[in-house]
Design an enzyme around this catalytic site. Structure first.
Site, short mmCIF file in Angstrom:
data_model
loop_
_atom_site.label_atom_id
_atom_site.label_comp_id
_atom_site.label_asym_id
_atom_site.label_seq_id
_atom_site.Cartn_x
_atom_site.Cartn_y
_atom_site.Cartn_z
N TRP A 140 2.75 -7.08 2.90
CA TRP A 140 1.87 -6.10 2.27
C TRP A 140 0.79 -6.74 1.42
CZ3 TRP A 140 1.31 -1.87 4.62
CH2 TRP A 140 2.39 -1.24 5.26
N ASP A 195 0.08 -3.30 -6.33
CA ASP A 195 0.53 -2.36 -5.31
C ASP A 195 2.02 -2.10 -5.59
OD1 ASP A 195 1.43 -1.03 -3.08
OD2 ASP A 195 0.83 -2.56 -1.63
N LYS A 251 7.32 6.75 -0.53
CA LYS A 251 8.53 5.95 -0.72
C LYS A 251 9.37 6.41 -1.89
CE LYS A 251 6.57 2.52 2.07
NZ LYS A 251 5.36 1.73 2.22
C1 LIG Z 1 4.28 1.27 2.68
C2 LIG Z 1 3.49 0.32 1.92
C3 LIG Z 1 2.09 0.32 1.97
C4 LIG Z 1 1.31 1.22 2.90
O1 LIG Z 1 1.32 2.50 2.43
P1 LIG Z 1 0.52 3.67 3.18
O2 LIG Z 1 0.66 4.79 2.21
O3 LIG Z 1 1.22 3.89 4.48
O4 LIG Z 1 -0.88 3.25 3.37
C5 LIG Z 1 1.40 -0.56 1.17
N1 LIG Z 1 2.05 -1.40 0.34
C6 LIG Z 1 3.40 -1.43 0.27
C7 LIG Z 1 4.06 -2.36 -0.68
C8 LIG Z 1 4.15 -0.57 1.05
O5 LIG Z 1 5.49 -0.60 0.95
#
Ligand SMILES: *Cc1c(COP(=O)(O)O)cnc(C)c1O
Length: 361
Positions: A102, A172, A196
């Protein structure tokens, strides 16, 4: 009710209370004669839900007043591009710490926009640990430092956020938002896809310090402008009203169980049970990451062979444990243990793991 234990990485399990409350109010929202998702986002009813969700996030995460809370579409992925477009201007450098899949995706988008420096890259160690502060070769005067606080695929987490001095730190937190209190003195921006730990997919929660937001470019198309979203309280255009509502319901659930303190207590209990089972399996189950960087949210492990892994995942599914297959890029097994996963789900999973080992050792 026949709910199974859903260990999927995202979209993922939500508190059953969130789902039930939404279901109960889905057709007629609080005697308005319509669903919240059918009504104008400019009306008082929606506006109250919107603002209550913001207030609950601020309260639970103890977000200081000089940070804005935004609901943006495009998920975390749009933030990968929006951040460099807003903050990485010509002549500047942004630092991207590479800790896994990521972090790399965010970095790849930034490289399209401007100059990127990589203060540390875990690739040679197959992204099995987070770096120490002393290993980071940060750029003095960088536009910002970006990190991924929890690598959802690799199963590693920053336990302590690095100190970036005067350089803004952007995180993030897609897979560990709302799982722990945050050191706001170190962090200038966090963002997270909703699917999530918060709500269904379709939104990113963005929390941004005013001093950073002030630096955002304004000569961009409307939706890409943080200042525009801030000025309009995330109502510049039609917001993802269903996701905002569901996020608010999840916040109420967090409050009802005792806030982040209880979330953290449960998180430690769940991760402890699972990692102990792995560690005490005599090498039958192997967690490939450095102990000090182990994620409590996404727990990965291998079995002695890919055949056994396939059998494990298949039999687990029959027993009511879904989503245990590791990410397609790495294989193995992975349990995503987000806030809504009950401790009972982990107790049952570790029993299953012990039995599986006994029968297939
Ligand atoms: C799932 C995830 C993403 C992507 O998220 P989207 O909402 O599908 O764009 C980005 N960073 C991390 C750490 C993730 O787990």
């Amino acid at each position: 009710m026949a709910r199974i234990f859903n260990f999927a990485a995202g979209p993922s399990t939500l508190p059953v209370e969130t789902l039930q409350e939404a279901a109960a109010k889905m057709v007629d929202f609080e005697n308005t004669g319509m669903s919240l998702i059918e009504m104008s986002h400019r009306g008082k009813v929606y506006e109250a839900v919107h603002n209550e969700t913001i207030a609950l996030i601020r309260e639970i995460l103890q977000v200081p007043e000089n940070y804005h809370i935004l609901f943006l579409q495009g998920g975390a992925t749009l933030q990968f591009g929006m951040i460099p477009m807003a903050f990485l201007q010509q002549g500047m450098t942004a630092d991207y710490i590479l800790t896994g899949a990521w972090a790399k995706k965010a970095c790849d988008d930034a490289k399209i926009i401007g100059t990127v420096n990589i203060p540390w890259d875990g690739k040679a160690e197959k992204y099995t640990r987070m770096p120490a502060q002393s290993e980071l070769k940060l750029t003095p005067g960088a536009a910002y430092v970006h990190l991924c606080s929890n690598e959802t695929i690799g199963g590693i987490q920053w336990q302590n956020f690095p100190d970036t001095g005067d350089v803004p730190l952007i995180c993030d937190m897609s897979s560990d938002i709302m799982s722990r209190p945050l050191p706001w003195d170190k962090i200038d921006m966090v963002y997270a896809g909703a699917q999530k730990n918060l709500a269904p997919a379709g939104m990113a929660l963005v929390i941004i310090k005013d001093s950073l937001a002030q630096k955002a470019r304004k000569d961009l198309p409307a939706y890409l402008r943080y200042d525009q979203h801030i000025e309009n309280n995330s109502l510049y255009n039609t917001p993802p009203s269903f996701i905002v509502w569901m996020t608010g319901l999840t916040m109420k659930w967090i409050k009802s169980i005792g806030g982040l303190a209880e979330i953290e207590r449960r998180r430690s209990e769940k991760a402890g049970l699972l990692y102990n089972t792995i560690d005490q399996s005599g090498g039958y189950y192997k967690n490939p990451v450095d102990t000090a960087s182990r994620s409590p949210m996404n727990i990965v492990w291998r079995l002695p062979s890919e055949e056994l892994e396939e059998k494990f995942i298949k039999e687990a599914k029959k027993e009511g444990f879904d989503g245990l297959k590791g990410h397609r890029s790495v294989g193995g097994c992975r349990a995503s243990v987000y806030n809504a996963m009950p401790v009972e789900g982990i107790r049952k999973l570790v029993d299953f793991m012990k039995n599986f080992k006994a029968n297939n050792g």
